[in-house]
Design a protein around this motif. Structure first.
Motif, short mmCIF file in Angstrom:
data_model
loop_
_atom_site.label_atom_id
_atom_site.label_comp_id
_atom_site.label_asym_id
_atom_site.label_seq_id
_atom_site.Cartn_x
_atom_site.Cartn_y
_atom_site.Cartn_z
N GLU A 84 -0.22 -4.67 1.39
CA GLU A 84 1.21 -4.86 1.59
C GLU A 84 1.52 -4.61 3.07
N PRO A 85 2.57 -5.24 3.61
CA PRO A 85 2.90 -5.04 5.03
C PRO A 85 3.07 -3.57 5.42
N ILE A 86 3.62 -2.75 4.53
CA ILE A 86 3.81 -1.34 4.87
C ILE A 86 2.47 -0.63 5.08
N MET A 87 1.42 -1.10 4.41
CA MET A 87 0.10 -0.50 4.60
C MET A 87 -0.41 -0.78 6.01
N ASP A 88 -0.15 -1.98 6.51
CA ASP A 88 -0.53 -2.30 7.89
C ASP A 88 0.25 -1.42 8.87
N GLU A 89 1.52 -1.16 8.57
CA GLU A 89 2.32 -0.27 9.42
C GLU A 89 1.76 1.15 9.40
N PHE A 90 1.42 1.66 8.19
CA PHE A 90 0.82 2.99 8.10
C PHE A 90 -0.45 3.05 8.94
N GLU A 91 -1.30 2.03 8.80
CA GLU A 91 -2.56 2.05 9.53
C GLU A 91 -2.33 2.03 11.04
N ALA A 92 -1.38 1.24 11.51
CA ALA A 92 -1.08 1.20 12.94
C ALA A 92 -0.60 2.57 13.44
N ILE A 93 0.19 3.26 12.64
CA ILE A 93 0.67 4.60 13.01
C ILE A 93 -0.50 5.56 13.08
N VAL A 94 -1.36 5.54 12.07
CA VAL A 94 -2.52 6.43 12.04
C VAL A 94 -3.41 6.19 13.26
N VAL A 95 -3.71 4.95 13.54
CA VAL A 95 -4.59 4.62 14.66
C VAL A 95 -3.94 4.99 16.00
#
Length: 143
Positions: A84-95
């Motif tokens: 889901e798009p929110i998962m990509d957002e979470f991953e970008a924040i983590v990285v």
């Protein structure tokens, strides 16, 4: 107000983040998540998105560099490989905060069980589906 501390992190949540030890986990969950019945202490941030809260927490809290997965989202029911798009957002924040960390995932009911053992839960006003993440606290290394 305090310098360098995101204002969405109130005193109750700051206390929790400070009290957590290495390996303790905190869950940031969406508005649909059954937080109150999951067991751990719940802090409500109804007017905030899960991604903003995750970003604010990771500006203060290190992730566990010894764990295989220190940031974990919930898999899409019936399609665990779907992102889901929110998962990509979470991953970008983590990285952005921890360059050597990636986003892992757990099946829905395994995610629920993992949240039951968390130190605390932050329930946000996140309306996007699958707006849930578990963060495992790491250590601050001496200079």
């Amino acid at each position: 107000m305090l310098k360098s501390i995101p204002p969405i992190l109130g005193p109750e949540l700051l206390y929790i983040l400070r009290a957590m030890g290495h390996g303790d986990e905190i869950a940031i969950v969406d508005a649909n998540f059954p937080a109150e019945s999951s067991g751990p202490q719940v802090v409500r941030l109804d007017g905030q998105s899960a991604t903003d809260v995750t970003d604010a927490i990771l500006s203060l809290m290190p992730l566990d560099s010894y764990a295989d997965e220190s940031a974990i989202c919930m898999q899409v029911v019936g399609n665990p490989d779907q992102r889901e798009p929110i998962m990509d957002e979470f991953e970008a924040i983590v990285v952005r905060h921890e360059t050597d960390r990636a986003l892992g995932s757990l099946e829905r009911f395994a995610f629920y069980e993992r949240v039951e053992t968390a130190y605390a839960i932050v329930q946000t006003g996140e309306a996007r589906l699958y707006g849930n993440i578990i963060l495992k606290k790491g250590i601050i290394r001496p200079n």
